[in-house]
Design a protein around this motif. Structure first.
Motif, PDB file in Angstrom:
ATOM      1  N   TRP A 137       0.845  -1.181   0.000  1.00  0.00           N
ATOM      2  CA  TRP A 137       0.000   0.000   0.000  1.00  0.00           C
ATOM      3  C   TRP A 137       0.881   1.231   0.000  1.00  0.00           C
ATOM      4  CZ3 TRP A 137      -4.557  -2.117  -0.656  1.00  0.00           C
ATOM      5  CH2 TRP A 137      -4.908  -3.283   0.029  1.00  0.00           C
ATOM      6  N   VAL A 138       0.266   2.385  -0.174  1.00  0.00           N
ATOM      7  CA  VAL A 138       0.934   3.660   0.076  1.00  0.00           C
ATOM      8  C   VAL A 138       0.342   4.240   1.356  1.00  0.00           C
ATOM      9  CG1 VAL A 138       1.325   6.016  -0.750  1.00  0.00           C
ATOM     10  CG2 VAL A 138       1.369   4.100  -2.374  1.00  0.00           C
ATOM     11  N   TYR A 139       1.208   4.558   2.311  1.00  0.00           N
ATOM     12  CA  TYR A 139       0.786   5.160   3.570  1.00  0.00           C
ATOM     13  C   TYR A 139       1.370   6.564   3.690  1.00  0.00           C
ATOM     14  CZ  TYR A 139      -0.809   0.606   5.333  1.00  0.00           C
ATOM     15  OH  TYR A 139      -1.471  -0.585   5.515  1.00  0.00           O
ATOM     16  N   HIS A 140       0.592   7.463   4.256  1.00  0.00           N
ATOM     17  CA  HIS A 140       1.061   8.834   4.461  1.00  0.00           C
ATOM     18  C   HIS A 140       1.411   9.120   5.910  1.00  0.00           C
ATOM     19  CE1 HIS A 140      -3.219   9.104   5.496  1.00  0.00           C
ATOM     20  NE2 HIS A 140      -2.912  10.187   6.199  1.00  0.00           N
ATOM     21  N   GLU A 141       1.230   8.133   6.791  1.00  0.00           N
ATOM     22  CA  GLU A 141       1.523   8.342   8.201  1.00  0.00           C
ATOM     23  C   GLU A 141       1.872   7.025   8.868  1.00  0.00           C
ATOM     24  OE1 GLU A 141      -1.982  10.145   9.737  1.00  0.00           O
ATOM     25  OE2 GLU A 141      -3.157   8.306   9.729  1.00  0.00           O
ATOM     26  N   GLU A 142       2.547   7.139  10.004  1.00  0.00           N
ATOM     27  CA  GLU A 142       2.947   5.959  10.766  1.00  0.00           C
ATOM     28  C   GLU A 142       2.908   6.275  12.255  1.00  0.00           C
ATOM     29  OE1 GLU A 142       6.380   3.699   8.593  1.00  0.00           O
ATOM     30  OE2 GLU A 142       6.426   5.790   7.967  1.00  0.00           O
ATOM     31  N   PRO A 143       2.702   5.262  13.078  1.00  0.00           N
ATOM     32  CA  PRO A 143       2.631   5.512  14.516  1.00  0.00           C
ATOM     33  C   PRO A 143       4.000   5.686  15.149  1.00  0.00           C
ATOM     34  CG  PRO A 143       2.375   3.180  14.086  1.00  0.00           C
ATOM     35  CD  PRO A 143       2.425   3.855  12.746  1.00  0.00           C
ATOM     36  N   GLY A 144       3.991   6.218  16.369  1.00  0.00           N
ATOM     37  CA  GLY A 144       5.156   6.179  17.233  1.00  0.00           C
ATOM     38  C   GLY A 144       5.009   5.005  18.191  1.00  0.00           C
TER      39      GLY A 144
ATOM     40  N   GLY B 263       4.446   9.645  16.828  1.00  0.00           N
ATOM     41  CA  GLY B 263       4.124   9.289  15.461  1.00  0.00           C
ATOM     42  C   GLY B 263       4.352  10.465  14.528  1.00  0.00           C
ATOM     43  N   GLY B 264       4.170  10.219  13.232  1.00  0.00           N
ATOM     44  CA  GLY B 264       4.356  11.290  12.257  1.00  0.00           C
ATOM     45  C   GLY B 264       3.376  11.149  11.108  1.00  0.00           C
ATOM     46  N   THR B 265       2.947  12.267  10.560  1.00  0.00           N
ATOM     47  CA  THR B 265       1.985  12.226   9.461  1.00  0.00           C
ATOM     48  C   THR B 265       2.343  13.266   8.407  1.00  0.00           C
ATOM     49  OG1 THR B 265      -0.390  12.231   8.922  1.00  0.00           O
ATOM     50  CG2 THR B 265       0.373  13.864  10.527  1.00  0.00           C
ATOM     51  N   THR B 266       1.992  12.966   7.172  1.00  0.00           N
ATOM     52  CA  THR B 266       2.127  13.871   6.037  1.00  0.00           C
ATOM     53  C   THR B 266       0.742  14.051   5.438  1.00  0.00           C
ATOM     54  OG1 THR B 266       4.376  13.129   5.537  1.00  0.00           O
ATOM     55  CG2 THR B 266       3.158  14.148   3.732  1.00  0.00           C
ATOM     56  N   SER B 267       0.426  15.231   4.980  1.00  0.00           N
ATOM     57  CA  SER B 267      -0.873  15.425   4.345  1.00  0.00           C
ATOM     58  C   SER B 267      -1.024  14.461   3.170  1.00  0.00           C
ATOM     59  CB  SER B 267      -1.016  16.861   3.842  1.00  0.00           C
ATOM     60  OG  SER B 267      -2.149  16.977   2.984  1.00  0.00           O
ATOM     61  N   PRO B 268      -2.144  13.766   3.073  1.00  0.00           N
ATOM     62  CA  PRO B 268      -2.346  12.867   1.927  1.00  0.00           C
ATOM     63  C   PRO B 268      -2.421  13.610   0.600  1.00  0.00           C
ATOM     64  CG  PRO B 268      -4.353  13.036   3.240  1.00  0.00           C
ATOM     65  CD  PRO B 268      -3.267  13.705   4.023  1.00  0.00           C
TER      66      PRO B 268
ATOM     67  N   ALA C 268       6.290   9.428   1.970  1.00  0.00           N
ATOM     68  CA  ALA C 268       5.359   8.370   1.584  1.00  0.00           C
ATOM     69  C   ALA C 268       6.005   7.026   1.878  1.00  0.00           C
ATOM     70  CB  ALA C 268       5.012   8.474   0.106  1.00  0.00           C
ATOM     71  N   ARG C 269       5.225   6.123   2.413  1.00  0.00           N
ATOM     72  CA  ARG C 269       5.672   4.744   2.644  1.00  0.00           C
ATOM     73  C   ARG C 269       5.021   3.865   1.586  1.00  0.00           C
ATOM     74  NH1 ARG C 269       5.290   0.970   8.071  1.00  0.00           N
ATOM     75  NH2 ARG C 269       4.945  -1.021   7.015  1.00  0.00           N
ATOM     76  N   ILE C 270       5.827   3.050   0.925  1.00  0.00           N
ATOM     77  CA  ILE C 270       5.321   2.165  -0.119  1.00  0.00           C
ATOM     78  C   ILE C 270       6.015   0.812   0.023  1.00  0.00           C
ATOM     79  CG2 ILE C 270       7.020   2.921  -1.837  1.00  0.00           C
ATOM     80  CD1 ILE C 270       4.721   2.759  -3.925  1.00  0.00           C
ATOM     81  N   GLY C 271       5.300  -0.271  -0.312  1.00  0.00           N
ATOM     82  CA  GLY C 271       5.884  -1.571  -0.052  1.00  0.00           C
ATOM     83  C   GLY C 271       5.464  -2.660  -1.009  1.00  0.00           C
ATOM     84  N   TRP C 272       5.598  -3.878  -0.545  1.00  0.00           N
ATOM     85  CA  TRP C 272       5.353  -5.068  -1.357  1.00  0.00           C
ATOM     86  C   TRP C 272       4.612  -6.098  -0.507  1.00  0.00           C
ATOM     87  CZ3 TRP C 272       9.460  -4.203   1.651  1.00  0.00           C
ATOM     88  CH2 TRP C 272      10.068  -5.258   2.316  1.00  0.00           C
ATOM     89  N   PRO C 273       4.018  -7.118  -1.125  1.00  0.00           N
ATOM     90  CA  PRO C 273       3.272  -8.108  -0.341  1.00  0.00           C
ATOM     91  C   PRO C 273       4.207  -8.824   0.640  1.00  0.00           C
ATOM     92  CG  PRO C 273       2.739  -8.292  -2.676  1.00  0.00           C
ATOM     93  CD  PRO C 273       3.905  -7.367  -2.582  1.00  0.00           C
ATOM     94  N   TRP C 274       3.781  -8.912   1.878  1.00  0.00           N
ATOM     95  CA  TRP C 274       4.614  -9.518   2.928  1.00  0.00           C
ATOM     96  C   TRP C 274       3.711 -10.143   3.973  1.00  0.00           C
ATOM     97  CZ3 TRP C 274       5.398  -9.240   8.160  1.00  0.00           C
ATOM     98  CH2 TRP C 274       6.604  -9.779   8.645  1.00  0.00           C
TER      99      TRP C 274
END
Length: 441
Positions: free
Chosen positions: A207-214, A339-344, A387-393
Motif C-alpha cells: 500500500w501507500v501510507y502517508h503516516e505511521e505511529p510512534g 508518530g508522524g503524518t504527512t498530508s495525503p 510516503a511509505r510504499i511496499g510489497w506483499p509480505w
C-alpha cells in the motif's frame, strides 16, 4: 477516503520511465541482496554493511559517503544531482537487523534452526534467505536497483536523487552500543545536512501510507515481599508478587485491546503487546521475588502525544488499584517516540499513489490499518513529507521452513520486489523531472 489526483506523464516522461524500468535487473538486485545479507549488521554495529553500500552506490554512479557515528557504526548517503531547479527526493531504508544472530537471541526467538534467523545468506532459485534478507536488506537492494537503473537509463533529472540508509532503525535501545536504536541513525543524518524536500520509505505491505505511529515503552511493577518456598501460604509478612502479576497481565492485555480501538484514526491502529515478564533468580527458585516486572510496547497514533498515552495508562493503573486494593503497583514510561503524518494531498504521497495505481491498474483502496513503527515517523517529524510504499509480505511459498510469526524477517522472493521497484521508479521520475513549482514547492 483519500483520492488520487491524476497527472499523466508527458510523452517524454513516459519514454524515460519505460527506459528506466527496462534497466531494472532482477539478477543484479538478487546478487546485491545476497551479498548484503551476508554482512551482519545488528543494531549499533552496522559499519561494515554501511561501508559496503557506500562503495556499491559510488560504483553505480552516485556521489556516496559513509557517515561515521562511532567506531562500530555509521550511515550511508549517496546523491545524484540533477541539472537544477527541481526538488530533492530521498529513497530511504534502515540498514540494521532486529536480532543479534547469535546465542544471545536464545531462547527468546524460539527454535533457532531456521534459515531466516541466521546471518548467513542462502539462495534457492528466486529466493534469498538470511537474517534481515527481507527487512531491511530487501528494501535496500530494491532502492539501490531503482537508483542504478535510473542512472543507466540516462534520465535527465532536474532535481536531486538521494539514497540513504541509517543504523538504529529497529525499535530497540542498546545501552552497550551508545543507546543504538529508536531512529538514532536517521536523526543523526537529518541533523547533519541531509535535508531532502521529499522522502520515500520502502517497508512491507503493498500500500501507500502517508503516516505511521510512534511507540511508548512501559514497565509495570507488581510488588510483594521476598519469600521462601518452605513456608506455608498465609504466613504473615509474605506477599507474592508473581501471582498478582498473573492477574495484572490479563487485565493489561484487555486494556491494550481497548486502547487500540479507542485510539484508532486515519490509517493507524496503534496496537500494543506485552513483550516480557521478569522476576526472581533462576538459580534461586527457593526464594520468590519481591518484584515482578511487566514490559510492554504500545503504539502511538500521530494524533495522540506520548504524554496523552502516558495519562491513559496512568488512569488504567488507578482503576486497577481501585479494583484490587491489595495489589502494590508502580510503573514508568521508559521509552517514547511520537508518530508522524504527512498530508495525503502532499505531492510525494500523491505521486506514490499514481505509481501504485499505474502498476496495479486500479484505484488505490483504503489500506489495512497500520501499526508498524519505522523511521518514516522521524522523517515526518523533521518536516520532510514522506510516503511509505511496499510489497506483499510475508512472502508465500518458501521452499525452506521459516520461523513462525515475525521470525528473522529474512525470506525474500525477488519477483515480489519488482512491482514495488516499478512503483518507486514512477514516483522518482514523476518528482525529479519537474520544476520545484510543479511539485508544489
Amino acid at each position: 477516503m483519500i483520492s488520487t489526483t491524476p497527472l499523466p506523464f508527458s510523452t517524454e516522461q513516459q519514454a524515460w520511465y519505460e527506459r528506466a524500468c527496462a534497466k531494472l535487473d532482477t539478477r543484479r538486485l538478487q546478487k546485491l541482496l545476497f551479498e548484503l545479507t551476508g554482512i551482519h549488521s545488528p543494531t549499533g554495529a552496522a559499519r561494515e554493511a554501511s561501508q559496503f553500500m557506500a562503495d556499491y552506490l559510488a560504483r553505480a554512479g552516485l556521489t556516496a559517503s559513509y557517515r561515521r557515528m562511532n567506531d562500530q557504526t555509521g550511515n550511508v548517503v549517496a546523491e545524484r544531482r540533477g541539472s537544477g531547479g527541481g526538488a530533492s527526493l530521498m529513497l530511504y531504508s534502515p540498514i540494521d537487523t532486529h536480532l543479534e544472530g547469535d546465542e544471545t537471541d536464545q531462547p527468546w526467538i524460539g527454535e533457532p534452526d531456521y534459515v531466516d534467523l541466521k546471518p548467513k545468506p542462502r539462495m534457492d532459485g528466486d529466493w534469498v534467505f538470511g537474517l534481515g534478507a527481507s527487512n531491511p536488506k530487501g528494501m535496500i537492494a530494491t532502492l539501490t536497483e531503482v537508483a542504478t537503473a535510473l542512472i543507466e537509463a540516462g534520465v535527465p533529472l532536474k532535481g536531486d536523487l538521494i539514497v540513504a540508509m541509517a543504523d538504529g532503525g529497529m525499535p530497540v535501545d542498546l545501552a552497550a552500543r551508545d543507546q543504538a536504536g529508536m531512529s538514532a541513525g536517521v536523526t543523526h543524518l537529518l541533523s547533519r545536512g541531509v535535508a531532502p524536500d521529499f522522502a520515500i520509505v520502502m517497508k512491507p505491505w503493498n500500500w501507500v501510507y502517508h503516516e505511521e505511529p510512534g511507540m511508548g515503552w512501559f514497565k509495570l511493577k507488581v510488588k510483594g515481599s521476598l519469600g521462601y518456598a518452605g513456608v506455608p501460604r498465609g504466613t504473615p509478612g509474605f506477599r507474592s508478587s508473581v501471582v498478582p502479576a498473573a492477574h495484572v497481565i490479563l487485565e493489561l492485555e484487555q486494556w491494550l485491546v481497548d486502547y487500540a480501538e479507542r485510539n484508532t484514526s486515519g490509517v493507524v491502529k496503534p496496537h500494543g503487546w506485552i513483550s516480557g515478564v521478569r522476576a526472581g533468580w533462576p538459580e534461586r527458585p527457593a526464594f520468590p521475588s519481591a518484584v515482578t516486572e511487566i514490559f510492554f510496547d504500545v503504539r502511538i497514533n500521530p494524533r495522540t502525544t506520548p504524554g496523552e498515552v502516558k495519562a491513559q495508562f496512568a488512569q488504567f493503573v488507578a482503576d486497577l488499584r481501585a479494583r484490587h486494593p491489595d495489589f502494590d503497583l508502580d510503573w514508568e514510561m521508559y521509552g517514547s517516540v511520537p508518530g508522524g503524518t504527512t498530508s495525503p494531498e502532499n505531492w510525494i504521497v500523491q505521486s506514490a499513489r499514481r505509481g501504485w495505481e499505474h502498476i496495479e491498474q486500479r484505484a488505490h483502496p483504503t489500506p489495512d490499518y497500520l501499526g508498524g513503527q519505522t523511521d518514516g515517523a522521524a522523517l515526518r517529524r523533521f518536516g520532510i513529507p514522506t510516503a511509505r510504499i511496499g510489497w506483499p509480505w510475508p512472502a508465500a511459498g518458501s521452499p525452506e521452513p521459516l520461523a513462525e510469526g515475525l521470525g528473522g524477517m529474512g525470506a525474500t522472493y525477488i519477483p515480489d520486489l519488482m512491482p514495488c521497484a516499478h512503483k518507486i521508479m514512477y514516483a522518482v521520475i514523476d518528482t525529479l523531472t519537474r520544476t520545484r513549482e510543479e511539485v508544489g514547492l
